[in-house]
Write an enzyme that holds these catalytic residues in place. Structure first.
Site, PDB file in Angstrom:
ATOM      1  N   SER A 152      49.074  39.141  46.372  1.00  0.00           N
ATOM      2  CA  SER A 152      49.045  40.912  45.522  1.00  0.00           C
ATOM      3  C   SER A 152      50.420  42.447  45.822  1.00  0.00           C
ATOM      4  CB  SER A 152      47.630  40.927  46.920  1.00  0.00           C
ATOM      5  OG  SER A 152      46.723  39.639  46.526  1.00  0.00           O
ATOM      6  N   THR A 185      39.778  51.043  40.512  1.00  0.00           N
ATOM      7  CA  THR A 185      38.451  50.495  41.084  1.00  0.00           C
ATOM      8  C   THR A 185      37.287  52.007  41.749  1.00  0.00           C
ATOM      9  OG1 THR A 185      38.142  48.539  40.940  1.00  0.00           O
ATOM     10  CG2 THR A 185      36.697  49.518  42.550  1.00  0.00           C
ATOM     11  N   HIS A 216      31.875  52.397  41.467  1.00  0.00           N
ATOM     12  CA  HIS A 216      32.108  51.287  39.656  1.00  0.00           C
ATOM     13  C   HIS A 216      33.221  50.565  39.909  1.00  0.00           C
ATOM     14  CE1 HIS A 216      30.353  55.433  39.043  1.00  0.00           C
ATOM     15  NE2 HIS A 216      29.923  55.143  38.610  1.00  0.00           N
ATOM     16  N   GLY A 217      33.072  49.208  40.323  1.00  0.00           N
ATOM     17  CA  GLY A 217      34.498  48.494  40.528  1.00  0.00           C
ATOM     18  C   GLY A 217      34.142  47.410  39.024  1.00  0.00           C
ATOM     19  N   TRP A 222      40.205  50.856  47.217  1.00  0.00           N
ATOM     20  CA  TRP A 222      40.628  49.121  46.819  1.00  0.00           C
ATOM     21  C   TRP A 222      41.347  48.709  46.200  1.00  0.00           C
ATOM     22  CZ3 TRP A 222      38.447  45.551  49.827  1.00  0.00           C
ATOM     23  CH2 TRP A 222      37.208  45.736  50.317  1.00  0.00           C
ATOM     24  N   LEU A 272      44.688  45.357  33.047  1.00  0.00           N
ATOM     25  CA  LEU A 272      44.380  43.795  34.178  1.00  0.00           C
ATOM     26  C   LEU A 272      44.543  42.691  33.391  1.00  0.00           C
ATOM     27  CD1 LEU A 272      40.353  45.615  34.523  1.00  0.00           C
ATOM     28  CD2 LEU A 272      42.924  45.420  36.541  1.00  0.00           C
ATOM     29  N   ASN A 273      43.960  42.383  31.650  1.00  0.00           N
ATOM     30  CA  ASN A 273      44.568  40.862  31.034  1.00  0.00           C
ATOM     31  C   ASN A 273      45.553  40.668  31.762  1.00  0.00           C
ATOM     32  OD1 ASN A 273      43.257  39.310  29.131  1.00  0.00           O
ATOM     33  ND2 ASN A 273      45.379  40.441  27.835  1.00  0.00           N
ATOM     34  N   GLY A 317      40.119  17.277  58.618  1.00  0.00           N
ATOM     35  CA  GLY A 317      38.724  17.714  60.107  1.00  0.00           C
ATOM     36  C   GLY A 317      39.230  18.968  60.901  1.00  0.00           C
ATOM     37  N   GLU A 353      40.428  41.713  40.193  1.00  0.00           N
ATOM     38  CA  GLU A 353      40.788  41.709  38.501  1.00  0.00           C
ATOM     39  C   GLU A 353      39.643  40.435  37.874  1.00  0.00           C
ATOM     40  OE1 GLU A 353      43.699  41.959  37.542  1.00  0.00           O
ATOM     41  OE2 GLU A 353      44.554  43.010  39.097  1.00  0.00           O
TER      42      GLU A 353
HETATM   43  C1  LIG Z   1      41.279  43.002  48.515  1.00  0.00           C
HETATM   44  C2  LIG Z   1      40.661  43.325  47.959  1.00  0.00           C
HETATM   45  C3  LIG Z   1      41.663  44.151  47.026  1.00  0.00           C
HETATM   46  C4  LIG Z   1      41.432  44.960  45.658  1.00  0.00           C
HETATM   47  N1  LIG Z   1      42.817  45.739  45.037  1.00  0.00           N
HETATM   48  C5  LIG Z   1      42.489  46.590  43.798  1.00  0.00           C
HETATM   49  C6  LIG Z   1      43.027  47.816  42.952  1.00  0.00           C
HETATM   50  O1  LIG Z   1      44.550  47.521  44.076  1.00  0.00           O
HETATM   51  N2  LIG Z   1      42.958  48.364  42.592  1.00  0.00           N
HETATM   52  C7  LIG Z   1      41.894  48.389  41.754  1.00  0.00           C
HETATM   53  O2  LIG Z   1      41.322  49.377  40.813  1.00  0.00           O
HETATM   54  N3  LIG Z   1      40.502  47.886  42.986  1.00  0.00           N
HETATM   55  C8  LIG Z   1      41.312  46.772  43.287  1.00  0.00           C
HETATM   56  N4  LIG Z   1      40.069  46.034  43.781  1.00  0.00           N
HETATM   57  C9  LIG Z   1      38.419  46.092  43.422  1.00  0.00           C
HETATM   58  C10 LIG Z   1      37.738  44.966  42.349  1.00  0.00           C
HETATM   59  O3  LIG Z   1      38.434  45.100  41.555  1.00  0.00           O
HETATM   60  C11 LIG Z   1      36.844  45.109  43.090  1.00  0.00           C
HETATM   61  O4  LIG Z   1      36.052  44.713  44.231  1.00  0.00           O
HETATM   62  C12 LIG Z   1      35.823  44.017  41.287  1.00  0.00           C
HETATM   63  O5  LIG Z   1      35.934  45.071  40.674  1.00  0.00           O
HETATM   64  C13 LIG Z   1      34.312  43.833  41.698  1.00  0.00           C
HETATM   65  O6  LIG Z   1      33.960  45.235  42.023  1.00  0.00           O
HETATM   66  P1  LIG Z   1      32.881  45.613  43.331  1.00  0.00           P
HETATM   67  O7  LIG Z   1      33.454  45.037  44.252  1.00  0.00           O
HETATM   68  O8  LIG Z   1      32.010  46.800  43.254  1.00  0.00           O
HETATM   69  O9  LIG Z   1      31.796  44.422  43.006  1.00  0.00           O
HETATM   70  P2  LIG Z   1      30.313  45.143  41.899  1.00  0.00           P
HETATM   71  O10 LIG Z   1      30.914  45.289  40.603  1.00  0.00           O
HETATM   72  O11 LIG Z   1      29.030  45.846  42.606  1.00  0.00           O
HETATM   73  O12 LIG Z   1      30.064  43.481  41.763  1.00  0.00           O
HETATM   74  C14 LIG Z   1      28.809  42.851  42.579  1.00  0.00           C
HETATM   75  C15 LIG Z   1      28.808  41.511  42.045  1.00  0.00           C
HETATM   76  O13 LIG Z   1      27.918  41.903  40.951  1.00  0.00           O
HETATM   77  C16 LIG Z   1      28.022  41.305  39.802  1.00  0.00           C
HETATM   78  N5  LIG Z   1      28.060  41.536  38.214  1.00  0.00           N
HETATM   79  C17 LIG Z   1      28.644  42.914  38.510  1.00  0.00           C
HETATM   80  N6  LIG Z   1      28.493  42.764  36.721  1.00  0.00           N
HETATM   81  C18 LIG Z   1      27.291  42.697  36.464  1.00  0.00           C
HETATM   82  C19 LIG Z   1      26.559  42.270  34.710  1.00  0.00           C
HETATM   83  N7  LIG Z   1      26.516  43.219  33.835  1.00  0.00           N
HETATM   84  N8  LIG Z   1      25.960  40.848  34.726  1.00  0.00           N
HETATM   85  C20 LIG Z   1      25.516  40.323  36.439  1.00  0.00           C
HETATM   86  N9  LIG Z   1      26.653  40.051  37.062  1.00  0.00           N
HETATM   87  C21 LIG Z   1      27.172  41.381  37.683  1.00  0.00           C
HETATM   88  C22 LIG Z   1      29.825  40.500  40.378  1.00  0.00           C
HETATM   89  O14 LIG Z   1      30.337  39.144  39.433  1.00  0.00           O
HETATM   90  C23 LIG Z   1      29.752  40.561  41.563  1.00  0.00           C
HETATM   91  O15 LIG Z   1      29.243  39.328  42.181  1.00  0.00           O
HETATM   92  C24 LIG Z   1      40.359  45.233  45.124  1.00  0.00           C
HETATM   93  C25 LIG Z   1      39.238  44.395  45.436  1.00  0.00           C
HETATM   94  C26 LIG Z   1      39.497  43.698  47.267  1.00  0.00           C
HETATM   95  C27 LIG Z   1      38.367  43.043  47.450  1.00  0.00           C
END
Ligand SMILES: Cc1cc2nc3c(=O)[nH]c(=O)nc-3n(C[C@H](O)[C@H](O)[C@H](O)COP(=O)(O)OP(=O)(O)OC[C@H]3O[C@@H](n4cnc5c(N)ncnc54)[C@H](O)[C@@H]3O)c2cc1C
Length: 366
Positions: free
Chosen positions: A76, A113, A117-118, A145, A221-222, A322, A346
């Site tokens: 990472s 992130t 707005h993830g 994050w 991201l791609n 086990g 990602e």
């Molecule tokens: C350890 C770690 C390191 C990270 N490092 C970085 C970093 O360096 N830089 C950075 O910018 N980000 C980083 N991230 C953030 C990461 O990219 C986000 O956690 C990820 O994009 C998901 O966003 P969220 O956590 O807000 O989940 P959410 O967007 O809230 O998603 C929650 C659930 O909803 C689902 N979902 C989302 N949209 C839809 C839809 N349209 N229809 C149905 N289901 C949906 C998702 O699949 C998921 O199951 C990191 C995350 C972690 C855990």
């Protein structure tokens, strides 16, 4: 070299030059040393030349696989510096790219992130505003994050300028930028993530990247997702080898566990999953050149499938070990915890299915 790296090189030899094979072995050695101690992995792999354009896309993918066979957190750190941060500078900010970033003596983090707005980063609430002197942008907002933010020298921060997504190179010592701890995680302990608070940070105008719109961060991201897909095959190799060795030594009902047909069936399935995934990755990585990226729908298949295969492999390996499989004597339980984050960042598995769904049907994706 350890048995693990020998095993992984079997696949490499037909495709790579002697120099590349030597380079990959050096990557393995350096990563293993960094895992034991507090060395700076970005700097060490930068000194080996991993971030230079001379490294082919296939060799880079295999290098990430070597790194992740040791630990996903270490991979990472490399992904955020190189596949995300450096990629953004190489593609949209050549004027900001210095040797320090290319040789790893300075490291980058990537802040897209936000707490709310993830999966949908286009909704960013981080605002860029042109200052009255017209020489700087004033940036305010919050990010969540951000892997390695505290140890990085600069961040690529994405936000909105007049309603359009923009990104900028922001030194970590910028006035008004606070880097804050997030809740402790059970996962990726070697690549801690932080939240950011930006209060009227003044960023020189020239630090803005030459790209507007959500395609800017999405292209980064791609690029990084392909590396993640390669990386998780590394942890799969590591789990496979540990399990193979263990089943050869473990005597159950008077014979080694590995001598039982049911075990051989399971080990064959694991091995086949790794090899078939690697061949798919190798094929699509050939599509990547200095000018061209791998099409996003193929990258989505790669990221989603690699993570799913790795998940199935770890589950099977843990079972074959086990009780001892949950101890710290083996790396499998650590890989399982790490994979939980790798599957989420990602783009979650769901997000990749939505990207594919949109590509296939040409209907609205999300
Ligand atoms: C350890 C770690 C390191 C990270 N490092 C970085 C970093 O360096 N830089 C950075 O910018 N980000 C980083 N991230 C953030 C990461 O990219 C986000 O956690 C990820 O994009 C998901 O966003 P969220 O956590 O807000 O989940 P959410 O967007 O809230 O998603 C929650 C659930 O909803 C689902 N979902 C989302 N949209 C839809 C839809 N349209 N229809 C149905 N289901 C949906 C998702 O699949 C998921 O199951 C990191 C995350 C972690 C855990």
């Amino acid at each position: 070299m350890s048995k693990l790296f020998d095993l992984m090189s079997v696949f490499n030899t037909e495709e790579l030059s002697k120099d590349e094979t030597f380079f990959l072995d050096e990557v393995s050695k350096t990563t293993s040393e960094c895992f034991k101690g507090p060395q700076n992995l970005v700097q060490s792999l930068g000194e080996l030349g991993l971030f230079q354009d001379s490294v082919s896309p296939l060799c880079y993918g295999l290098a990430l696989q070597r790194v992740e066979s040791v630990d996903s957190g270490l991979r990472s750190l490399i992904s955020v510096h190189s596949s995300l941060g450096l990629y953004a500078l190489k593609r949209y900010g050549k004027h900001l790219l210095t040797d320090d970033y290319l040789n790893g003596s300075k490291s980058l983090a990537f802040a897209l992130t936000e707490k709310d707005h993830g999966s949908n980063p286009a909704k960013t609430k981080t605002i860029f505003k042109l200052s009255s002197d017209k020489k700087t942008y004033e940036v305010s907002g919050e990010k969540a994050w951000v892997t390695n933010a505290k140890n990085s020298d600069a961040l690529i921060i994405w936000g909105s300028l007049d309603g359009e997504t923009v990104g900028a190179l922001v030194p970590t010592d910028t006035k008004g930028l606070e880097i804050l701890d997030m809740p402790k995680t059970y996962s990726l302990e070697l690549s801690k993530a932080y939240s950011l608070k930006l209060t009227k940070c003044l960023i020189p105008k020239e630090n803005l990247l030459n790209i507007k719109g959500i395609k800017g961060p999405l292209s980064c991201l791609n690029n990084a997702r392909l590396g993640v897909a390669w990386g998780v095959m590394g942890l799969s190799w590591s789990a496979f080898l540990e399990t193979l060795e263990y089943t050869k030594k473990r005597i159950l009902f008077d014979e080694p566990l590995a001598a039982k047909q049911i075990t051989q069936y399971k080990l064959s399935e694991i091995y086949a999953k790794i090899i078939e995934t690697q061949f798919f990755l190798k094929e699509i990585t050939k599509l990547k050149t200095a000018e061209k990226s791998v099409p996003p729908h193929l990258v989505s298949i790669a990221k989603m499938r690699s993570c799913e295969k790795a998940f199935e492999i770890l589950k099977e390996c843990r079972d074959l070990l086990g009780g001892i499989g949950v101890t710290e004597d083996f790396s499998i339980a650590r890989h399982m915890r790490n994979l939980e984050s790798v599957r989420t960042y990602e783009g979650t598995d769901t997000i990749h299915r939505l990207i594919l769904g949109g590509y296939i049907t040409k209907e609205k994706k999300f």
